[in-house]
Design an enzyme around this catalytic site. Structure first.
Site, short mmCIF file in Angstrom:
data_model
loop_
_atom_site.label_atom_id
_atom_site.label_comp_id
_atom_site.label_asym_id
_atom_site.label_seq_id
_atom_site.Cartn_x
_atom_site.Cartn_y
_atom_site.Cartn_z
N ASP A 1 0.85 -1.19 0.00
CA ASP A 1 0.00 0.00 0.00
C ASP A 1 0.90 1.26 0.00
O ASP A 1 1.82 1.37 0.83
CB ASP A 1 -0.85 -0.04 1.28
N SER B 1 -13.02 4.43 4.51
CA SER B 1 -13.67 4.04 5.77
C SER B 1 -14.90 4.91 5.99
O SER B 1 -14.94 6.07 5.55
CB SER B 1 -12.70 4.20 6.94
N GLY C 1 -8.99 5.69 1.16
CA GLY C 1 -9.67 6.52 2.16
C GLY C 1 -11.16 6.26 2.24
O GLY C 1 -11.96 7.19 2.33
N ASP D 1 2.89 5.00 -5.48
CA ASP D 1 2.13 6.23 -5.29
C ASP D 1 2.99 7.43 -5.66
O ASP D 1 3.74 7.97 -4.84
CB ASP D 1 1.64 6.33 -3.84
N ASN E 1 -10.42 0.63 -0.31
CA ASN E 1 -9.46 0.51 0.79
C ASN E 1 -10.08 0.90 2.12
O ASN E 1 -10.60 2.02 2.27
CB ASN E 1 -8.28 1.45 0.54
N GLU F 1 -1.46 6.06 -8.81
CA GLU F 1 -2.42 7.07 -8.32
C GLU F 1 -2.25 8.37 -9.07
O GLU F 1 -1.13 8.83 -9.31
CB GLU F 1 -2.23 7.30 -6.81
P1 13P Z 1 -9.10 4.76 5.48
O1 13P Z 1 -8.23 5.60 6.36
O2 13P Z 1 -10.32 5.50 5.05
O3 13P Z 1 -9.45 3.45 6.11
O4 13P Z 1 -8.28 4.45 4.13
C1 13P Z 1 -7.31 3.43 4.07
C2 13P Z 1 -6.50 3.48 2.83
O5 13P Z 1 -6.81 4.14 1.86
C3 13P Z 1 -5.28 2.66 2.80
O6 13P Z 1 -4.53 2.87 1.65
O1 G3H Z 2 -3.11 4.77 3.58
C1 G3H Z 2 -3.02 4.78 4.78
C2 G3H Z 2 -3.32 3.54 5.56
O2 G3H Z 2 -4.44 3.72 6.38
C3 G3H Z 2 -2.14 3.07 6.34
O3 G3H Z 2 -1.71 3.97 7.29
O4 G3H Z 2 0.81 4.00 7.33
O5 G3H Z 2 -0.56 4.52 9.37
O6 G3H Z 2 -0.41 2.20 8.50
P1 G3H Z 2 -0.39 3.69 8.17
ZN ZN Z 3 -4.54 4.83 0.89
#
Ligand code: 13P
Ligand code: G3H
Ligand code: ZN
Length: 333
Positions: free
Chosen positions: A94, A237, A235, A116, A277, A146
């Site tokens: 990711d 959630s 993003g 990214d 995600n 992206e």
């Molecule tokens: P959220 O913070 O909305 O869960 O997004 C996660 C994400 O995009 C990880 O790449």
């Molecule tokens: O894209 C962001 C994800 O929620 C991961 O975040 O680097 O804090 O694990 P993190």
């Molecule tokens: Zn992300």
């Protein structure tokens, strides 16, 4: 050099083709620890949903990339033990930010990587993405890129405000970079505070924030330019208010936490959006359950007694997302 196929993992190509045809989206869940991974696999095995396991830079720092990769390998076996005959599990990097990092993941058994380059100038984003694609494709590893910038914090990439993806750029970008899927910006953002209160209205009955809608017109234009091309939403959630309430009741402080309403994600899942995600919602489920147990049983000191309920809560959350939001249940029998 380890090839992901020898670990029982799959890349995203077939997953995405089926998801676009079938009008659903594949869940991409981040994992940082054993309980999260167990919950993801249990939820997917019980619903027979394909899944993308995501490893972020934060996860690599927290849990160690090597350990996480072996955990994903173990997850395939765990899924079979749970009675999931043909698990479709993709291990994905990711927000990879360098060629070297993407290469190390390809070499180490990841089946998909994200490069990214969204914070780079357009031509540099294309050049970096193309370099990763040329390497990854030799091993049949798929690559997410992206274009456009999400608001909030993208790992180390900080954007003051979001810049929606420009539909007029997507054909050129996808063709010249050779990427397999494209993450776009249409108003989502990372974390549990996706919209500032001044961007929202307030529900007069509950006092809760009502966020502005995603830019579905931009998504529609992108789909028109790239018919059948896999689109990704980061993003995504929803920041379930019941978890925020539990957290706030048991000593937390998360005022005005707000996410993307699930109806909008349901709508997006039916379009060319085929990867959604979700990370923050799992963090909220975990934290709410842990806070509740520790507040109700202050003498508890065995982590299994609070991580166990947290894991159960995450299973519930993941199954809800799969069945009620993304529609990916039953798609990996
Ligand atoms: P959220 O913070 O909305 O869960 O997004 C996660 C994400 O995009 C990880 O790449
Ligand atoms: O894209 C962001 C994800 O929620 C991961 O975040 O680097 O804090 O694990 P993190
Ligand atoms: Zn992300």
């Amino acid at each position: 050099m380890v090839n992901y196929k020898d670990l029982g993992l799959v890349n995203t190509r077939e997953m995405f083709a089926k998801a676009i045809d079938g009008g659903y989206a594949i869940p991409a869940f981040n994992f940082n620890n054993m309980e999260q991974l167990q919950a993801i696999i249990k939820a997917c095995a019980e619903t027979k949903s394909p899944v993308i396991l995501q490893v972020s830079s934060g996860a690599r720092k927290y849990a160690n990339q090597t350990l996480l990769r072996y955990m994903a390998e173990g997850a395939v076996e765990y899924a079979k033990e749970l009675g999931w005959e043909h698990p479709q599990i993709c291990l994905h990097l990711d927000h990879g930010d360098t060629f070297e990092l993407c290469k190390s993941c390809v070499d180490f058994g990841f089946s998909s990587v994200m490069i990214d380059g969204s914070s780079l100038p357009y031509e540099e984003n294309i050049a970096l993405t193309k370099k990763v694609v040329e390497y990854a494709h030799q091993f049949d590893v798929t690559v997410e890129a992206e274009l456009g910038v999400l608001a909030g914090v993208e790992d180390d990439v900080v954007a003051e405000e979001s810049h929606y993806t420009k539909p007029e750029e997507v054909i050129d970008f996808a063709t010249r970079s050779g990427c397999d899927s494209l993450a776009i910006s249409i108003g989502t953002s990372h974390g549990a505070y996706k919209f500032k209160p001044e961007q929202c209205t307030r529900d007069p009955q509950t006092g809760r924030l009502v966020p502005p809608p995603l830019a579905f017109d931009v998504l529609a234009e992108i789909e028109k330019k790239l018919p059948g091309f896999p689109i990704v939403l980061h993003g995504s959630s929803s920041v379930p208010q019941e978890y925020v309430d539990i957290i706030n009741t048991y000593g937390g402080n998360m005022p005005d936490a707000v996410g993307v309403p699930e109806e909008q994600l349901r709508k997006a899942s039916k379009s060319a959006v085929c990867k959604i995600n979700i990370d923050s919602d799992s963090r909220l489920a975990f934290t709410a359950a842990v806070r509740k147990v520790l507040a109700e049983k202050p003498g508890e000191f065995d982590p299994r007694k609070y991580c166990g309920p947290a894991r159960d809560e995450m299973v519930k959350l993941y199954k809800h997302k799969i069945i009620e939001v993304l529609g990916s249940d039953g798609k990996a029998e």
